[in-house]
Design a protein around this motif. Structure first.
Motif, short mmCIF file in Angstrom:
data_model
loop_
_atom_site.label_atom_id
_atom_site.label_comp_id
_atom_site.label_asym_id
_atom_site.label_seq_id
_atom_site.Cartn_x
_atom_site.Cartn_y
_atom_site.Cartn_z
N GLN A 271 -4.61 -32.26 -52.17
CA GLN A 271 -4.30 -30.86 -52.28
C GLN A 271 -3.53 -30.23 -51.53
O GLN A 271 -3.19 -29.18 -50.99
N VAL A 272 -2.36 -31.18 -51.20
CA VAL A 272 -1.29 -31.04 -50.61
C VAL A 272 0.02 -31.65 -51.36
O VAL A 272 -0.22 -32.62 -51.63
N PRO A 273 1.09 -31.06 -51.37
CA PRO A 273 2.08 -31.59 -52.06
C PRO A 273 2.60 -32.79 -51.48
O PRO A 273 3.38 -32.89 -50.43
N SER B 177 -12.33 -25.71 -50.82
CA SER B 177 -11.20 -27.05 -50.61
C SER B 177 -11.63 -27.62 -48.93
O SER B 177 -12.12 -26.63 -48.17
N PHE B 178 -11.62 -28.80 -48.98
CA PHE B 178 -11.90 -29.33 -47.42
C PHE B 178 -10.80 -28.98 -46.52
O PHE B 178 -10.81 -29.08 -45.38
N ILE B 179 -9.73 -28.31 -46.80
CA ILE B 179 -8.44 -27.88 -46.03
C ILE B 179 -9.04 -26.47 -45.45
O ILE B 179 -9.40 -25.61 -46.06
N PHE B 180 -8.85 -26.17 -44.20
CA PHE B 180 -9.19 -25.04 -43.44
C PHE B 180 -8.30 -24.74 -42.36
O PHE B 180 -7.65 -25.60 -41.84
N LYS B 181 -8.03 -23.51 -42.07
CA LYS B 181 -7.21 -23.24 -41.07
C LYS B 181 -7.96 -22.97 -39.69
O LYS B 181 -8.86 -22.56 -39.57
N LEU B 182 -7.33 -23.87 -38.85
CA LEU B 182 -7.69 -23.80 -37.55
C LEU B 182 -7.25 -22.48 -36.82
O LEU B 182 -6.29 -21.91 -37.11
N ALA C 151 -17.65 -33.46 -44.62
CA ALA C 151 -18.15 -33.36 -43.58
C ALA C 151 -17.38 -32.75 -42.23
O ALA C 151 -18.00 -32.16 -41.34
N LEU C 152 -16.33 -32.71 -42.68
CA LEU C 152 -15.07 -32.27 -41.54
C LEU C 152 -15.51 -30.81 -41.24
O LEU C 152 -15.36 -30.60 -39.95
N LEU D 153 -3.00 -26.37 -39.75
CA LEU D 153 -2.27 -25.73 -38.39
C LEU D 153 -1.73 -24.23 -38.71
O LEU D 153 -0.98 -24.14 -39.75
N PRO D 154 -1.90 -23.27 -38.05
CA PRO D 154 -0.94 -22.10 -37.97
C PRO D 154 0.58 -22.67 -37.95
O PRO D 154 0.77 -23.80 -37.35
N MET D 155 1.37 -21.59 -38.43
CA MET D 155 2.73 -22.01 -38.47
C MET D 155 3.41 -22.28 -37.05
O MET D 155 4.13 -23.29 -36.67
N THR D 156 2.88 -21.77 -36.09
CA THR D 156 3.31 -21.84 -34.66
C THR D 156 3.14 -23.03 -34.01
O THR D 156 3.42 -23.41 -33.09
#
Length: 387
Positions: free
Chosen positions: A133-135, A185-190, A265-266, A357-360
């Motif tokens: 789910q990322v290019p 989605s399994f992707i989430f922002k920290l 599970a992540l 990750l946040p962009m910073t």
């Protein structure tokens, strides 16, 4: 992928309630039965699926991919995923799509020699994008003498444009389908936190630890592979799959997080870091690495990218607790670094971790990945080759 999810959900969530068996007993039954079924398939259908590296090697040597065993390949790739193998779906789906692309290039009339390469390049890029789910662009790397390398510049630009359209189409389609069925989605922002001077001073030590962890993952695989060769288990895939099932049954019964890819599970693990504790995070990371290498070497073959992401996140949050450092900062260095060491593809590592990750924090992931890639190529793999 939907069929895998439906089958896994039935076997592991619904079936225990139907036959009124505890999760502990059900795990043992499913892993052992899975080992038997996978063993029979390995014996009578063939040694499928193959890891992505094997498929790439086959293509580089033969300039084609044999698509005739595709039905057998699909069955063999499907089984380890639904019976709890500590693997991801990317190896099986990568091989299937590469075979289908080769089949299409052969069947299309008036096809030229470049078409096969272009089909495989575009289609494998699409399937990897859909899975993660990322290019992500294809992992294929062409030989210097390839026709593709001597194409006119306008043809190269056209190909890059085609691949970009394919990848972005796959990305937005999978997003649309996930929204349609309300799939998370399994992707989430920290979380984004303040990065202190202490955090920055620990960059090099964390970087070194990332290299050690990644190398440990690889060496664990080499040790298990050597054991299989010494005991000649690798010569009997039927027995290998059964033994692998028994080992996974034992690990999964006591440590359920060692089963499956770790994709689902992540989020749960990260949300419960405080309750799980540092010792358990380190233990589960080690056992996950072990389960993945056992799966692959005992004929429960699949991809290792999802398990690596899961393992590296567990280690990163454990290190954060030990060092009292921002966990997102440690993930940016450790997760990207470990994936770089294992896959030896820094761009893929960066792309996979960026969306968490946040962009910073992106700069730390970039520096970590390219620094580690330089170190292992210059001082580790080059030295081992010379020896």
């Amino acid at each position: 992928m939907s069929l895998i999810n439906l089958s896994s959900n039935f076997l592991w969530q619904e079936l225990p309630y139907i036959i009124k068996v505890s999760d502990f007993i059900m795990t043992i039954i499913l892993c052992i039965v899975g080992g038997l079924i996978i063993g029979f398939c390995q014996k009578f259908l063939g040694l499928y699926p193959k890891e992505m590296e094997e498929i790439l090697h086959e293509y580089k040597v033969t300039k084609t991919i044999d698509y005739k065993p595709l039905p057998k390949y699909i069955i063999c790739a499907f089984l380890p995923l639904i019976f709890g193998g500590s693997i991801g779906p990317e190896a099986g789906l990568f091989g299937m799509v590469a075979m289908l692309s080769t089949f299409l290039s052969v069947k299309i009339k008036n096809s030229n020699p470049e078409l096969k390469e272009e089909f495989i390049e575009a289609s494998t890029s699409a399937v990897l994008t859909a899975i993660f789910q990322v290019p992500i662009f294809s992992l294929f790397s062409y030989d210097k003498n390839s026709i593709y390398k001597v194409q006119p510049i306008f043809k190269k630009i056209l190909n890059y444009f085609t691949y970009s359209c394919t990848v972005l189409s796959a990305y937005f389609i999978i997003k649309f389908l996930n929204n349609l069925i309300h799939k998370e989605s399994f992707i989430f922002k920290l979380a984004s936190n303040h990065i202190s001077n202490k955090d920055l001073l620990l960059f090099i030590p964390i970087l070194i630890l990332s290299i050690i962890i990644g190398l440990s993952f690889n060496y664990m695989g080499h040790i298990i592979e050597c054991i299989c060769k010494k005991t000649k288990i690798n010569l009997n895939p039927f027995m290998a799959a059964i033994i692998g099932g028994f080992i996974l049954a034992f690990l999964g019964a006591y440590f359920p997080l060692t089963l499956f890819s770790g994709e689902h599970a992540l989020r749960e693990v990260i949300n419960n870091v405080g309750e799980l504790g540092i010792p358990y995070l380190l233990l589960i990371a080690f056992l996950k690495m072990l389960a993945t290498k056992i799966s692959i070497n005992f004929r429960w073959v699949g991809g290792q990218i999802f398990p690596i992401i899961f393992t590296s996140f567990c280690i990163a949050f454990a290190l954060s607790g030990i060092l009292k450092v921002d966990p997102t900062y440690v993930v940016a260095i450790t997760a990207t670094g470990v994936i770089t060491v294992v896959l030896r593809k820094p761009i893929i590592a960066i792309v996979l971790i960026f969306l968490f990750l946040p962009m910073t924090y992106w700069i730390f992931a970039i520096v970590s990945s390219f620094s580690i890639n330089f170190i292992i190529n210059k001082f580790i793999y080059k030295t081992s080759l010379n020896l």
